[in-house]
Motif scaffolding. Structure first.
Motif, PDB file in Angstrom:
ATOM      1  N   SER A  80       6.234  -3.662  -5.121  1.00 58.20           N
ATOM      2  CA  SER A  80       5.106  -2.955  -4.532  1.00 58.20           C
ATOM      3  C   SER A  80       3.878  -3.847  -4.528  1.00 58.20           C
ATOM      4  N   LEU A  81       3.378  -4.169  -3.341  1.00 60.31           N
ATOM      5  CA  LEU A  81       2.155  -4.943  -3.183  1.00 60.31           C
ATOM      6  C   LEU A  81       0.998  -3.976  -2.932  1.00 60.31           C
ATOM      7  N   SER A  82       0.057  -3.912  -3.859  1.00 63.39           N
ATOM      8  CA  SER A  82      -1.122  -3.047  -3.712  1.00 63.39           C
ATOM      9  C   SER A  82      -0.727  -1.579  -3.536  1.00 63.39           C
ATOM     10  N   GLY A  83       0.379  -1.177  -4.148  1.00 66.32           N
ATOM     11  CA  GLY A  83       0.864   0.196  -3.999  1.00 66.32           C
ATOM     12  C   GLY A  83       0.331   1.125  -5.074  1.00 66.32           C
ATOM     13  N   PRO A  84       0.193   2.421  -4.773  1.00 63.06           N
ATOM     14  CA  PRO A  84      -0.251   3.398  -5.768  1.00 63.06           C
ATOM     15  C   PRO A  84       0.854   3.713  -6.762  1.00 63.06           C
ATOM     16  N   GLY A  85       0.473   4.320  -7.889  1.00 62.82           N
ATOM     17  CA  GLY A  85       1.455   4.742  -8.877  1.00 62.82           C
ATOM     18  C   GLY A  85       2.230   5.955  -8.400  1.00 62.82           C
ATOM     19  N   ILE A  86       3.383   6.197  -8.996  1.00 62.38           N
ATOM     20  CA  ILE A  86       4.232   7.321  -8.566  1.00 62.38           C
ATOM     21  C   ILE A  86       4.640   8.220  -9.728  1.00 62.38           C
ATOM     22  N   SER A  87       3.981   8.085 -10.894  1.00 60.04           N
ATOM     23  CA  SER A  87       4.409   8.858 -12.068  1.00 60.04           C
ATOM     24  C   SER A  87       4.436  10.351 -11.806  1.00 60.04           C
ATOM     25  N   ILE A  88       3.459  10.836 -11.055  1.00 62.54           N
ATOM     26  CA  ILE A  88       3.379  12.273 -10.820  1.00 62.54           C
ATOM     27  C   ILE A  88       4.522  12.773  -9.946  1.00 62.54           C
ATOM     28  N   PHE A  89       5.204  11.842  -9.274  1.00 61.59           N
ATOM     29  CA  PHE A  89       6.326  12.226  -8.419  1.00 61.59           C
ATOM     30  C   PHE A  89       7.677  11.991  -9.090  1.00 61.59           C
ATOM     31  N   ASN A  90       7.655  11.542 -10.345  1.00 61.96           N
ATOM     32  CA  ASN A  90       8.903  11.234 -11.040  1.00 61.96           C
ATOM     33  C   ASN A  90       9.868  12.398 -11.077  1.00 61.96           C
ATOM     34  N   HIS A  91       9.336  13.613 -11.208  1.00 62.41           N
ATOM     35  CA  HIS A  91      10.190  14.783 -11.369  1.00 62.41           C
ATOM     36  C   HIS A  91      10.622  15.381 -10.038  1.00 62.41           C
ATOM     37  N   LEU A  92      10.151  14.784  -8.931  1.00 63.89           N
ATOM     38  CA  LEU A  92      10.564  15.273  -7.614  1.00 63.89           C
ATOM     39  C   LEU A  92      11.830  14.575  -7.150  1.00 63.89           C
ATOM     40  N   TRP A  93      11.924  13.283  -7.447  1.00 67.12           N
ATOM     41  CA  TRP A  93      13.096  12.503  -7.043  1.00 67.12           C
ATOM     42  C   TRP A  93      13.545  11.681  -8.242  1.00 67.12           C
ATOM     43  N   ASN A  94      14.291  12.278  -9.114  1.00 65.83           N
ATOM     44  CA  ASN A  94      14.712  11.607 -10.341  1.00 65.83           C
ATOM     45  C   ASN A  94      16.236  11.560 -10.367  1.00 65.83           C
ATOM     46  N   SER A 142       0.839  -1.194   0.000  1.00 67.48           N
ATOM     47  CA  SER A 142       0.000   0.000   0.000  1.00 67.48           C
ATOM     48  C   SER A 142       0.881   1.253   0.000  1.00 67.48           C
ATOM     49  N   LEU A 143       0.751   2.111   1.004  1.00 68.89           N
ATOM     50  CA  LEU A 143       1.622   3.288   1.112  1.00 68.89           C
ATOM     51  C   LEU A 143       3.086   2.867   1.058  1.00 68.89           C
ATOM     52  N   GLY A 144       3.422   1.785   1.747  1.00 68.54           N
ATOM     53  CA  GLY A 144       4.797   1.290   1.737  1.00 68.54           C
ATOM     54  C   GLY A 144       5.245   0.881   0.352  1.00 68.54           C
TER      55      GLY A 144
END
Length: 288
Positions: A181-195, A162-164
């Protein structure tokens, strides 16, 4: 050397102990029996009982010259965790809705899609130092850097539920390590924050993401990260299928493992229930 079902066990274990080894005998007998792997718990690297929590397990793989370190990031456990989980889920949902409405955004590795994710990340970038995700990621970063020398040549794998799971993908991306990632959300929108400054990163690295997606679980279905995808059978409803323990149960059934007794103990499954789930499974258990 480490199977997906075993990685699910580590993601689940983060909820039940502080890395002090209380559950290691159970994990070893249930999921590592005869595997040629010895588990050494190294504790909670962040030192937090709440907030960002990352447990370390060193794995001695007997038939390999290279061992593995599992860094298991705990998922949603407190009210603050729930809010951050919602932030990650809503962000990925917003991008996915836009992607489905605009044909040019259908490919996640396209320049147009990457530009769109950059635009959506601007509000988060503007207030990043005030956001929960920045606090969590900074805590995990600090713990990782403080222990970096002790990892030696071990293969590092970030895991989480999940969050983890979302945070595991962010950490994997930052340090160019495999993440599960088990049942985790996507992170595409955060790609440019930690790239990370890695050439052709966006084109080449997503293959190191592993998304484990249970049936009927909405959170990971909003956006899959583009790496390897594993399905977990589940017919218990969206909320129940999001449970890490239930995924461990269903994974054991799919793999025809003795550990399927977890289902009997935790969810009152009968042998008939287990046999039924085995029949409807469309996935070869060896895949996990």
């Amino acid at each position: 050397h480490v199977r997906v079902l075993q990685l699910i066990a580590f993601a689940n274990d983060a909820y039940y102990n502080e890395g002090n080894g209380r559950n290691i005998d159970y994990m070893t007998s249930s999921f590592f029996n005869g595997s040629g792997i010895t588990i050494y718990p190294r504790g909670n690297l962040t030192g937090n009982a709440t907030g960002a929590t990352m447990l370390r397990y060193d794995l001695d793989i007997h038939n390999s010259s290279r061992n593995v370190t599992i860094l298991s990031i705990r998922g949603t456990s407190t009210n603050v965790d729930w809010w951050l989980d919602f932030q990650l889920f809503f962000s990925s949902a917003l991008l996915t809705v836009t992607k489905n409405a605009v044909p040019l955004l259908t490919k996640s590795d396209s320049k147009t899609y990457q530009f769109a994710s950059f635009l959506f990340s601007i509000p988060t970038r503007s207030f990043i130092e005030l956001s929960l995700i920045d606090d969590y990621v900074n805590t995990l970063q600090k713990a990782y850097k403080e222990n970096l020398a002790s990892f030696g040549n071990n293969t590092i794998i970030f895991v989480g539920h999940s969050l983890g799971g979302g945070l595991a993908k962010i950490m994997g991306k930052m340090y160019v390590k495999e993440s599960v990632s088990l049942s985790g959300p996507g992170i595409s929108i955060f790609n440019h924050l930690w790239n990370p400054d890695v050439k052709n990163y966006n084109e080449n690295f997503p293959i190191s993401f592993i998304d484990i997606v249970p049936d009927m679980d909405l959170v990971p279905r909003v956006e899959v990260s583009g790496g390897t995808y594993y399905r977990i059978i589940c017919d218990a409803g969206s909320g129940q299928c999001h449970s890490a323990l239930r995924s461990l149960c269903m994974g054991a059934i799919m793999c025809h493992e003795d550990a399927e007794y977890v289902c009997m103990k935790s969810f009152n499954y009968t042998q008939a229930d287990i046999d039924h789930m085995k029949k409807i499974s469309n996935i070869n258990g060896d895949d996990l």
